[in-house]
Scaffold this motif. Structure first.
Motif, PDB file in Angstrom:
ATOM      1  N   SER A 133      25.507-104.096  26.989  1.00  0.00           N
ATOM      2  CA  SER A 133      26.752-104.739  26.943  1.00  0.00           C
ATOM      3  C   SER A 133      26.512-106.022  28.014  1.00  0.00           C
ATOM      4  N   SER A 153      26.896-102.039  16.478  1.00  0.00           N
ATOM      5  CA  SER A 153      27.591-100.694  17.251  1.00  0.00           C
ATOM      6  C   SER A 153      27.836-102.165  18.799  1.00  0.00           C
ATOM      7  N   LEU A 154      27.347-102.058  19.434  1.00  0.00           N
ATOM      8  CA  LEU A 154      27.182-102.778  20.317  1.00  0.00           C
ATOM      9  C   LEU A 154      28.329-104.095  20.349  1.00  0.00           C
ATOM     10  N   GLU A 159      30.093-104.779  17.745  1.00  0.00           N
ATOM     11  CA  GLU A 159      31.794-104.158  17.538  1.00  0.00           C
ATOM     12  C   GLU A 159      32.719-103.578  18.371  1.00  0.00           C
ATOM     13  N   LYS A 160      32.100-103.083  20.256  1.00  0.00           N
ATOM     14  CA  LYS A 160      32.650-101.777  21.064  1.00  0.00           C
ATOM     15  C   LYS A 160      32.940-103.780  21.959  1.00  0.00           C
TER      16      LYS A 160
END
Length: 241
Positions: A164, A195-196, A198-199
């Motif tokens: 992130s 997933s990372l 999209e977050k």
């Protein structure tokens, strides 16, 4: 909490960066292989080939296993060839001279993440951004945009928010350069990376199988590009959030 320091790439980082790059590419081979082999079409083919081996071998279980393994070996080879081909292309292109490709162009950037291990700094992650000019307004919007690549976090340092932080570094760079959006390509087996992103606010905009490998290899491996799914992030680049 583990503390990371993200800084610009230095020539002295070349060895560890290339090691991270290779490891980051090849780690996708096995997930791609297992994903492909779990597809109903491949399961059906493997069972049919195994049955043919059983019959041709005179009710030989060994021959059935041999024929089925040959099919699995072909699928693995296709997956490996796709990722190896990508790695070799990048090694002979931008990764051949990171200094010239990224640091000498103000619209490009390459950063590494360090952490302290027993009093010594160690590079455990990296990310790069290449500035692009929009060719079609309807495709890319007005102005320029950034393309993120070479996002890698060393295996033992994952799940510590470093991915992130590297993504945020790329986004901040795009805002500083006035880019309208940030895009990236990611392969379908990279479920954790997807997933990372999209977050972080990325949305999928397209999917294809243009892996630059043999077309039959791409079809057999069943790697979407979802190997490149395009993502974009317009809001974060355009305004502080």
């Amino acid at each position: 909490m583990v503390q990371f320091s993200i800084r610009e790439y230095r020539p002295s980082d070349q060895h560890v960066v290339m090691s991270l790059f290779k490891d980051g590419i090849f780690e996708h081979v096995y997930p791609a292989f297992f994903k492909a082999m779990s597809h109903p079409d491949h399961i059906g083919v493997a069972l049919s080939i195994s049955m043919a081996g059983y019959v041709l071998g005179g009710s030989s279980y060994f021959q059935a296993l041999l024929f089925g393994s040959a099919w699995a070996g072909l699928i693995y080879y296709c997956c490996h060839d796709i990722y190896e081909g990508y790695m070799m292309r990048r090694q002979s292109a931008d990764m051949a001279d990171i200094q010239a490709s990224y640091l000498e162009n103000p619209d490009n950037g390459f950063w590494v993440a360090e952490t302290d291990i027993n009093g010594q700094s160690k590079v455990v992650g990296m990310v790069a951004v290449t500035g692009k000019s929009s060719e079609l307004a309807q495709d890319a919007g007005d102005g320029s945009y950034g393309e993120m690549c070479h996002m890698v976090v060393a295996f033992s340092w994952r799940r510590k928010n470093l991915g992130s932080q590297l993504t945020r570094k790329a986004l901040d760079f795009c805002k500083e350069r006035g880019f309208g959006r940030l895009i990236l390509d990611v392969s379908s087996p990279q479920t954790a990376a997807i997933s990372l992103f999209e977050k972080a606010g990325f949305v999928q905009t397209s999917s294809h199988r243009n892996t630059h490998a043999n077309r039959w290899f791409s079809n057999l491996a069943r790697i979407n590009q979802n190997i490149n799914v395009k993502y974009k992030l317009e809001v974060v680049c355009e305004a502080d959030v």
